[in-house]
Design a protein around this motif. Structure first.
Motif, mmCIF file in Angstrom:
data_model
loop_
_atom_site.group_PDB
_atom_site.id
_atom_site.type_symbol
_atom_site.label_atom_id
_atom_site.label_comp_id
_atom_site.label_asym_id
_atom_site.label_seq_id
_atom_site.Cartn_x
_atom_site.Cartn_y
_atom_site.Cartn_z
ATOM 1 N N LYS A 47 0.815 -1.220 0.000
ATOM 2 C CA LYS A 47 0.000 0.000 0.000
ATOM 3 C C LYS A 47 0.848 1.268 0.000
ATOM 4 N N THR A 48 1.945 1.264 0.751
ATOM 5 C CA THR A 48 2.799 2.452 0.755
ATOM 6 C C THR A 48 3.556 2.580 -0.564
ATOM 7 N N THR A 49 3.948 1.470 -1.154
ATOM 8 C CA THR A 49 4.579 1.509 -2.483
ATOM 9 C C THR A 49 3.645 2.136 -3.499
ATOM 10 N N LEU A 50 2.369 1.761 -3.447
ATOM 11 C CA LEU A 50 1.388 2.334 -4.368
ATOM 12 C C LEU A 50 1.245 3.831 -4.113
ATOM 13 N N MET A 51 1.189 4.236 -2.852
ATOM 14 C CA MET A 51 1.086 5.658 -2.560
ATOM 15 C C MET A 51 2.303 6.418 -3.067
ATOM 16 N N ASN A 52 3.482 5.819 -2.932
ATOM 17 C CA ASN A 52 4.696 6.479 -3.388
ATOM 18 C C ASN A 52 4.702 6.673 -4.900
ATOM 19 N N ILE A 53 4.129 5.732 -5.629
ATOM 20 C CA ILE A 53 4.044 5.877 -7.087
ATOM 21 C C ILE A 53 3.042 6.961 -7.450
ATOM 22 N N ILE A 54 1.855 6.918 -6.823
ATOM 23 C CA ILE A 54 0.849 7.960 -7.079
ATOM 24 C C ILE A 54 1.399 9.322 -6.680
ATOM 25 N N VAL A 59 9.019 5.355 -8.976
ATOM 26 C CA VAL A 59 8.628 5.153 -10.379
ATOM 27 C C VAL A 59 8.116 3.723 -10.559
ATOM 28 N N LEU A 60 7.109 3.575 -11.402
ATOM 29 C CA LEU A 60 6.569 2.245 -11.668
ATOM 30 C C LEU A 60 7.477 1.483 -12.631
ATOM 31 N N THR A 61 7.363 0.175 -12.609
ATOM 32 C CA THR A 61 8.170 -0.668 -13.496
ATOM 33 C C THR A 61 7.516 -0.802 -14.862
ATOM 34 N N SER A 62 6.195 -1.002 -14.877
ATOM 35 C CA SER A 62 5.451 -1.057 -16.138
ATOM 36 C C SER A 62 4.005 -0.677 -15.880
ATOM 37 N N GLY A 63 3.304 -0.364 -16.976
ATOM 38 C CA GLY A 63 1.930 0.086 -16.879
ATOM 39 C C GLY A 63 1.853 1.593 -17.053
#
Length: 231
Positions: A47-54, A59-63
């Motif tokens: 969940k924190t990884t997702l928040m950090n990307i948003i 940075v995201l790896t793909s998508g």
């Protein structure tokens, strides 16, 4: 309402030596302007990884991840800093206030980075502290404030630049229950005024304060039902 955030097939993988460690897998998430969304999951769920990307902190790896029309996958670090400054406000578990500054100076700090003149940024900071109920604590330094008061200063600091999206990562995790309820009441007030909020939490009672709950486990996101709030 228009779409403020749209993540499609987002993956995030970390490299640990020769080993690839998946943190997020095929994340799909859409958030409309004015929504209040909780992302709930246990420690290590992603969940924190997702928040950090948003939040343009990783940075995201793909998508693809579109935030206010910007594809975060295509941005340089300077461009991501610009999006953070223009679109986002952050509230973390710890208030992370600068100890040598007053509450007023802490709240005004983001406006300094925008080049706002001193008089104007102090006026705006004072308005935000009044909004969070701390007009009588403007000259206090962090060590003179309670935990709940420090968190309210942090919320005022996050909001002073009028962000489109407020990201909150376990914002009541370091507070007692009374202070936590006050902070959640403040988030509800901000959302009722039109601020879009994404709340990261591991606690069901905190997630229940949102209008929609998404659950993340082992890096995969599922959405719960959107509840109608009674007026």
């Amino acid at each position: 309402m228009s779409v403020l955030l749209e993540c499609k097939d987002v993956f995030k993988t970390y490299q640990n030596g020769k080993l690839e460690v998946p943190a997020l897998r095929e994340i799909n998430l859409e958030v409309q302007e004015g929504e209040y969304v909780a992302i709930m999951g246990p420690s290590g769920s992603g969940k924190t990884t997702l928040m950090n990307i948003i939040g343009c902190l990783d940075v995201l790896t793909s998508g693809t991840c579109l935030l206010d029309g910007e594809n975060l996958a295509n941005l340089t670090s300077n461009q991501m800093a610009g999006v953070r400054n223009r679109v986002l406000g952050f509230v973390f578990q710890q208030a992370d206030l600068l100890p040598g500054l007053t509450a007023l100076e802490n709240v005004a700090l983001p406006l300094l980075y925008r080049g706002v003149k001193k008089r104007e940024r102090l006026e705006k900071a004072a308005e935000m502290l009044d909004k969070v109920g701390l007009s009588d604590r403007m000259t206090f330094r962090p060590n003179q404030l309670s935990g709940g008061q420090r968190q309210r200063v942090a919320i005022a600091r996050a909001m002073v630049g009028k962000p489109k999206l407020l990201l909150a990562d376990e914002p009541t995790g370091a507070l007692d229950s009374k202070s936590g309820k006050q902070i959640m009441s403040l988030f509800r007030q901000l959302n009722d005024e039109g601020i879009t909020i994404i709340m990261i939490t591991h606690a069901q009672e905190i997630a229940n304060e949102a209008d929609r709950i998404c659950y993340i486990f082992d890096g995969m996101l599922t959405e719960g039902k959107q509840e109608e709030r009674s007026e």
